[in-house]
Motif scaffolding. Structure first.
Motif, PDB file in Angstrom:
ATOM      1  N   THR A 376       2.418  69.358  72.842  1.00  0.00           N
ATOM      2  CA  THR A 376       1.441  69.877  73.736  1.00  0.00           C
ATOM      3  C   THR A 376       1.773  71.506  74.023  1.00  0.00           C
ATOM      4  O   THR A 376       2.845  71.782  74.200  1.00  0.00           O
ATOM      5  N   VAL A 377       0.944  72.339  73.672  1.00  0.00           N
ATOM      6  CA  VAL A 377       0.960  73.696  73.407  1.00  0.00           C
ATOM      7  C   VAL A 377       0.611  74.051  74.910  1.00  0.00           C
ATOM      8  O   VAL A 377      -0.583  74.511  75.122  1.00  0.00           O
ATOM      9  N   LEU A 378       1.572  74.276  75.865  1.00  0.00           N
ATOM     10  CA  LEU A 378       1.149  74.684  77.400  1.00  0.00           C
ATOM     11  C   LEU A 378       0.404  76.000  77.356  1.00  0.00           C
ATOM     12  O   LEU A 378      -0.524  76.440  78.004  1.00  0.00           O
ATOM     13  N   ALA A 379       1.083  76.913  76.265  1.00  0.00           N
ATOM     14  CA  ALA A 379       0.547  78.355  76.658  1.00  0.00           C
ATOM     15  C   ALA A 379      -0.710  78.455  76.115  1.00  0.00           C
ATOM     16  O   ALA A 379      -1.636  79.183  76.377  1.00  0.00           O
ATOM     17  N   ALA A 380      -1.543  77.378  75.284  1.00  0.00           N
ATOM     18  CA  ALA A 380      -2.706  77.485  75.052  1.00  0.00           C
ATOM     19  C   ALA A 380      -3.727  76.699  75.875  1.00  0.00           C
ATOM     20  O   ALA A 380      -4.879  77.118  76.290  1.00  0.00           O
ATOM     21  N   ALA A 381      -3.180  75.654  76.650  1.00  0.00           N
ATOM     22  CA  ALA A 381      -3.935  75.059  77.724  1.00  0.00           C
ATOM     23  C   ALA A 381      -4.163  76.068  78.719  1.00  0.00           C
ATOM     24  O   ALA A 381      -5.253  75.864  79.283  1.00  0.00           O
ATOM     25  N   ASN A 382      -3.172  77.073  78.782  1.00  0.00           N
ATOM     26  CA  ASN A 382      -3.383  78.205  80.015  1.00  0.00           C
ATOM     27  C   ASN A 382      -4.592  79.070  79.548  1.00  0.00           C
ATOM     28  O   ASN A 382      -4.778  79.897  80.515  1.00  0.00           O
ATOM     29  N   ARG A 383      -4.896  78.895  78.546  1.00  0.00           N
ATOM     30  CA  ARG A 383      -6.106  79.824  78.085  1.00  0.00           C
ATOM     31  C   ARG A 383      -7.299  79.198  77.631  1.00  0.00           C
ATOM     32  O   ARG A 383      -8.219  79.657  77.025  1.00  0.00           O
ATOM     33  N   ASP A 384      -7.278  77.874  78.014  1.00  0.00           N
ATOM     34  CA  ASP A 384      -8.648  76.989  77.702  1.00  0.00           C
ATOM     35  C   ASP A 384     -10.012  77.694  78.533  1.00  0.00           C
ATOM     36  O   ASP A 384      -9.861  77.657  79.813  1.00  0.00           O
ATOM     37  N   PRO A 385     -10.766  78.010  77.667  1.00  0.00           N
ATOM     38  CA  PRO A 385     -11.914  78.720  78.556  1.00  0.00           C
ATOM     39  C   PRO A 385     -12.870  77.543  79.377  1.00  0.00           C
ATOM     40  O   PRO A 385     -13.743  77.991  80.180  1.00  0.00           O
ATOM     41  N   ALA A 386     -12.624  76.345  78.997  1.00  0.00           N
ATOM     42  CA  ALA A 386     -13.110  75.287  79.649  1.00  0.00           C
ATOM     43  C   ALA A 386     -12.817  75.149  81.153  1.00  0.00           C
ATOM     44  O   ALA A 386     -13.362  74.542  82.036  1.00  0.00           O
TER      45      ALA A 386
END
Length: 463
Positions: A376-386
């Protein structure tokens, strides 16, 4: 007739002891080699092979060392365009906030790199069991990072009675005092006209001093503890080279030896620190064993300062590079706490975390067989446009900044989250109040690690 040599008395026992020591050394080295192979050598080989075959997951991991999280944003979005779960060469990978939270909160997934072998007869299971070390390591049981219920529930219940939000708030005044003392020292250095490295002279010293007091560590040991803590932080990474791995384990062994003696001392001479409370803590006749105490104290020490070092360092860089946001904070100082969460969201101290399916499950509508690993890429979840409007924009007024997953989620939510937030808020606010015109100069240097993300050097001019 052949010459007969009669060995001196005791020679046989001496030879036996020498042979025993030699065999013991060989066995220790062999076990260390197996630990390296399982935790670093084999994963790195898989990563490299996957990258050569065009696997984006391999690209993500290999591009990690020394890079800035911002450099990975295009990869995050490429993963996002491929659907909720990307099938990599050696695991699945998730980048969407909703999917990651589903994995982290599901009882179907546990921490670990390999599927649990209930019989204990699998090759990897037997190799891991044979090579296991009794030395504290953050990713080995009974660490909170590597245990599951019911053991994890028991540990967390005991520890959270000590590491409460109220206990952390009691540390606020002391944290401010420590920060001001460090800033006084920086001011003296700045008066000479010399540039200073904010990571080594401030970002590192603030949390290491706070956590040392939490654990009852004498202040004169904080510099050495800082070095040993870096070794523990390295153990959270993957793909370490053999020499780096050996150096890391040497640091862990030295820290473990010191920790054993420290716990014995606190048992006989308890203080007001939180670790003394843990040593003495009893709950319905239950208490933490010596090994469990070492695991808890070691994890609190390693994770409790390393992530905060990165939070403060990353925050300094972000605020320096976005002066308009710094002006907002000067005008509305009540936003500093929110700013700490926005920094955690945009440039988190931890890139990703892994889970393995303990049973057949379903995630994002997809069947997940038992033994499947999901990173799970936490850094990517933090940039989720949804979830986050204009997700790549640094905005200290962001209303939902605290919805980031930088502290994970579910039962493994970071035990020290409140402490890290408080230290980040205070450390950044007081630094910029004292040196509003600080200027970062020279080359900034990022950590060479893949998982932990932050600066190892931030040279600055304070006057």
């Amino acid at each position: 007739m052949p010459l007969k040599i009669t060995p001196p008395a005791g020679a046989g026992s001496i030879a036996g002891r020498t042979l025993g020591r030699t065999l013991g050394t060989v066995e220790r080295t062999a076990k260390q080699g197996v630990r390296w192979a399982l935790g670093h050598g084999l994963p790195r080989t898989a990563i490299v092979r996957s990258a050569r075959k065009g696997d984006l997951q391999g690209d993500l991991i290999l591009s990690g060392p020394g890079s800035h999280t911002f450099d990975l944003v295009d990869l995050f979005e490429e993963f996002r365009s491929r659907g909720p779960l990307y099938q990599g060469g050696f695991s699945h990978l998730a980048v969407d906030h909703e999917v990651i939270k589903e994995v982290l909160t599901s009882n179907d997934f546990i921490t670990g790199f390999f599927a649990p072998d209930e019989s204990g007869t699998g090759l990897l299971a037997r190799a891991a069991s044979w090579s296991a070390s009794d030395v504290f390591a953050p990713l080995q049981p009974p660490s909170l990072l590597a245990t599951e219920p019911p053991e994890h529930t028991r540990y967390r219940k005991l520890v959270t009675r000590v590491f409460t939000v109220r206990a952390v708030e009691k540390l606020r005044a002391r944290t401010e005092e420590i920060a001001r003392e460090l800033l006084d020292d920086l001011e003296k250095e700045a008066a000479s006209g010399a540039d200073v490295d904010l990571v080594t002279r401030y970002c590192g010293l603030l949390p290491i001093t706070v956590i040392s007091e939490v654990l009852g560590v004498p202040v004169d040991l904080r510099e050495r503890m800082l070095e040993l803590g870096k070794g523990a932080a390295l153990s959270l990474d993957i793909g370490l080279g053999w020499r780096t791995f050996r150096d890391m384990e040497a640091s862990l062994e030295e820290f473990d030896t010191w920790l054993r003696g420290h716990l014995e001392y606190l048992a006989e001479h308890p203080g007001d620190d939180l670790l003394s409370q843990l040593v003495a803590l009893r709950d319905d006749g239950d208490r933490l064993s010596e090994r469990e105490l070492r695991a808890i104290a070691g994890l609190v020490f390693a994770a409790g300062f390393e992530t905060t070092v990165n939070l403060i360092g990353n925050g300094i860089a972000l605020l320096h590079d976005n002066p308009a946001q710094l002006e907002v904070l000067k005008a509305q100082p009540d936003l500093w706490s929110n700013a700490a969460d926005e920094i955690l969201r945009l440039d988190p101290p931890v890139l990703l975390t892994g889970r393995v399916a303990r049973r057949d499950s379903t995630i994002a509508g997809q069947a997940i067989p038992r033994g499947t690993i999901i990173n799970t890429v936490l850094a990517a979840a933090n940039r989720d446009p949804a979830v986050f409007t204009d997700p790549h924009t640094f905005d200290v007024t962001r209303e939902n900044a605290r919805d980031h997953l930088s502290f994970s989620s579910g039962r493994h939510f970071c035990l020290g989250a409140a402490l890290a937030r408080m230290e980040g808020e205070i450390g950044l606010r007081l630094l910029f109040e004292r040196f509003p015109d600080l200027e970062l100069v020279g080359d900034r240097e990022r950590h060479p690690t893949r998982i932990l993300r932050g600066y190892s050097h931030l040279p600055a001019r304070l006057s």
